[in-house]
Design an enzyme around this catalytic site. Structure first.
Site, short mmCIF file in Angstrom:
data_model
loop_
_atom_site.label_atom_id
_atom_site.label_comp_id
_atom_site.label_asym_id
_atom_site.label_seq_id
_atom_site.Cartn_x
_atom_site.Cartn_y
_atom_site.Cartn_z
N GLY A 14 0.83 -1.21 0.00
CA GLY A 14 0.00 0.00 0.00
C GLY A 14 0.86 1.25 0.00
O GLY A 14 1.91 1.28 0.63
N ARG A 75 0.58 -4.83 -5.77
CA ARG A 75 0.65 -6.12 -5.09
C ARG A 75 0.93 -7.13 -6.20
O ARG A 75 0.32 -7.07 -7.26
CB ARG A 75 -0.66 -6.42 -4.36
CG ARG A 75 -1.11 -5.21 -3.53
CD ARG A 75 -1.80 -5.58 -2.26
NE ARG A 75 -2.39 -4.38 -1.65
CZ ARG A 75 -1.96 -3.84 -0.52
NH1 ARG A 75 -0.96 -4.35 0.15
NH2 ARG A 75 -2.54 -2.78 -0.02
N ASP A 106 5.03 -5.14 5.94
CA ASP A 106 5.46 -6.50 6.31
C ASP A 106 5.45 -7.48 5.14
O ASP A 106 6.35 -8.32 5.03
CB ASP A 106 4.65 -7.02 7.51
CG ASP A 106 3.16 -7.04 7.25
OD1 ASP A 106 2.71 -6.31 6.34
OD2 ASP A 106 2.45 -7.78 7.95
N THR A 129 4.73 2.37 5.58
CA THR A 129 3.35 1.93 5.76
C THR A 129 2.65 2.82 6.77
O THR A 129 3.26 3.23 7.76
CB THR A 129 3.27 0.44 6.22
OG1 THR A 129 1.95 0.16 6.68
CG2 THR A 129 4.23 0.12 7.34
N ASP A 131 0.50 1.92 8.80
CA ASP A 131 0.00 1.13 9.94
C ASP A 131 0.90 1.17 11.18
O ASP A 131 0.45 0.82 12.26
CB ASP A 131 -0.18 -0.33 9.52
CG ASP A 131 -1.25 -0.48 8.47
OD1 ASP A 131 -2.20 0.32 8.50
OD2 ASP A 131 -1.14 -1.38 7.62
N ASP A 133 3.08 -0.95 12.05
CA ASP A 133 2.97 -2.30 12.62
C ASP A 133 4.25 -3.11 12.44
O ASP A 133 4.21 -4.32 12.29
CB ASP A 133 1.77 -3.04 12.00
CG ASP A 133 1.87 -3.16 10.49
OD1 ASP A 133 2.78 -2.52 9.90
OD2 ASP A 133 1.06 -3.87 9.89
N ARG A 175 -6.75 -3.02 9.76
CA ARG A 175 -7.38 -4.35 9.72
C ARG A 175 -6.88 -5.22 10.88
O ARG A 175 -7.64 -5.90 11.53
CB ARG A 175 -7.05 -5.05 8.40
CG ARG A 175 -8.07 -4.80 7.32
CD ARG A 175 -7.82 -5.72 6.16
NE ARG A 175 -6.44 -5.63 5.72
CZ ARG A 175 -6.01 -4.95 4.67
NH1 ARG A 175 -6.87 -4.30 3.93
NH2 ARG A 175 -4.74 -4.92 4.34
P1 ATP Z 1 0.94 -2.60 3.52
O1 ATP Z 1 0.55 -3.64 4.53
O2 ATP Z 1 1.32 -1.33 4.14
O3 ATP Z 1 -0.07 -2.45 2.44
P2 ATP Z 1 2.82 -4.58 2.56
O4 ATP Z 1 4.21 -4.47 2.12
O5 ATP Z 1 2.56 -5.40 3.78
O6 ATP Z 1 2.28 -3.10 2.77
P3 ATP Z 1 1.55 -6.58 0.90
O7 ATP Z 1 0.55 -6.42 -0.18
O8 ATP Z 1 1.21 -7.47 2.05
O9 ATP Z 1 1.91 -5.09 1.37
O10 ATP Z 1 2.92 -7.14 0.26
C1 ATP Z 1 3.50 -6.53 -0.87
C2 ATP Z 1 4.02 -7.56 -1.82
O11 ATP Z 1 5.07 -8.34 -1.18
C3 ATP Z 1 3.02 -8.62 -2.28
O12 ATP Z 1 2.16 -8.14 -3.30
C4 ATP Z 1 3.96 -9.70 -2.80
O13 ATP Z 1 4.45 -9.37 -4.09
C5 ATP Z 1 5.14 -9.62 -1.81
N1 ATP Z 1 5.01 -10.69 -0.80
C6 ATP Z 1 4.24 -10.70 0.30
N2 ATP Z 1 4.35 -11.87 0.95
C7 ATP Z 1 5.22 -12.63 0.24
C8 ATP Z 1 5.76 -13.94 0.38
N3 ATP Z 1 5.41 -14.75 1.39
N4 ATP Z 1 6.64 -14.38 -0.55
C9 ATP Z 1 7.00 -13.59 -1.58
N5 ATP Z 1 6.51 -12.35 -1.77
C10 ATP Z 1 5.65 -11.87 -0.89
#
Ligand code: ATP
Length: 327
Positions: A14, A75, A106, A129, A131, A133, A175
């Site tokens: 995000g 994503r 994360d 982020t 959040d 978190d 969330r």
């Molecule tokens: P936010 O929670 O602030 O939106 P985030 O980094 O947690 O940010 P996510 O959509 O959970 O956002 O993760 C971003 C991208 O990281 C995912 O679209 C995916 O490409 C990659 N990713 C997440 N988990 C994995 C995993 N277990 N293995 C490989 N890639 C991953």
């Protein structure tokens, strides 16, 4: 001497205000250290599709004050697969990018961790982020802006609540974490705050309203979207049944909480951490997130940063504080 000559930078997950300030800092620090720097578009998606752009000092001019991310974000499910990551590695090798700075939350660090271990590739993460978190940093880039956006929005809602003697239930983002709700709820003087961590039952909320000051006609209840009670609409329905005489309104703040100009605090944090990420890579740091704890820069292994529980930030003492102030 570091072997790193070309650093790739991407934003993922995000969007969060301050991501642009972080990109700018990574680019400017790389140029300062006479490195090449490559922008990767749309997060891991751009890595897999070789969507790369060379960056120079000018390409990050006039972005420090802008929300969102000029590198775009996405994503990307393909990065969760071995084949996807193999393609990403291939593209990095072909373009002679030999280290990465990833800015995200994360999920982004989970992906970076898998990739870094699979290919022994140097990556430093920046906590981007709203959040807040992540472990290993007191604040994430974007959080300060987001809570200030919430406070500004709820202050306006309070004007209406006061003028009409209304009860407003305001739903904010979160969330899995109630931190935005808890801090902004304290900031706006909410009469009640409902967060997933506290598991506030609607029956408790009803009791609080019944026992609350009778001379206070307007009320603001801040609810985190991930709260057990199921968000503002469900809380609203339950209260309407119990208090048919109250004029109850719901306001879901939604995506306005993500965008907007970053606060100075977020710009400075992003700038400092962006430079630290580049200098960390040059010193041989890898598989870590750069964060700021007690004003010091620290590097935390990805696995430690994504533990999810930032228990120091939502303690019984914080919940008590909110309760005392809401009388
Ligand atoms: P936010 O929670 O602030 O939106 P985030 O980094 O947690 O940010 P996510 O959509 O959970 O956002 O993760 C971003 C991208 O990281 C995912 O679209 C995916 O490409 C990659 N990713 C997440 N988990 C994995 C995993 N277990 N293995 C490989 N890639 C991953």
């Amino acid at each position: 001497m570091s072997k790193i000559k070309n650093i790739g930078v991407l934003t993922s997950g995000g969007d969060a205000p301050g991501m642009n300030a972080a990109i700018r800092a990574v680019v400017r620090a790389s140029l300062y250290h006479e490195l090449k720097v490559t922008g990767i578009l749309r997060g891991y998606d751009g890595l897999i599709n070789a969507d790369f752009i060379p960056m120079d000092g000018k390409s990050v001019a006039n972005i420090i004050q802008r929300g969102g991310t000029v590198l775009k974000t996405a994503r990307c499910d393909a990065f969760r697969t071995k084949e996807g990551r193999a393609k990403a590695y291939d593209n990095l090798k072909k373009s002679e990018i030999d280290a990465l700075v990833v800015i995200g939350g994360d999920g982004t660090f989970t992906g970076a961790n898998v990739f870094a271990q699979e290919y022994d590739f140097p990556i430093v993460g920046l906590p981007g982020t709203i959040d807040n978190d992540l472990m290993g940093t007191d604040l994430t880039i974007g959080y300060d802006t987001a809570i200030n956006t919430v406070v500004n929005a709820v202050d306006r809602i309070r004007d209406t609540a006061e003028s009409h003697d209304r009860l407003f239930i305001v739903e904010v983002m979160g969330r899995d974490s109630g931190l935005i709700a808890l801090r902004s709820g304290i900031g706006v003087g909410a009469e009640a705050i409902m967060i997933p961590e506290a598991k506030t039952a609607v029956s408790d909320l009803i009791k609080r309203i019944e026992n609350g000051r009778k001379d206070k006609a307007s009320k603001i209840i801040v609810v985190a979207e991930g709260d057990e009670a199921g968000g503002a609409y469900n809380v609203g329905k339950a209260l309407e049944k119990k208090f048919p005489n109250y004029d109850i309104r719901i306001s879901v703040l939604g995506h306005i909480q993500r965008g907007g100009k970053p606060t100075c605090m977020d710009r400075v944090l992003a700038s400092r951490l962006g430079v630290a990420a580049v200098e960390g890579l040059l010193e041989g740091k890898a598989g870590v997130m750069a964060g700021q704890v007690n004003k010091e820069i620290i590097f935390t292994p990805f696995a430690g940063a994504i533990k999810h529980i930032n228990a120091e930030q939502i303690t019984p003492a914080w919940l008590k504080l909110a309760e005392i102030l809401s009388m």
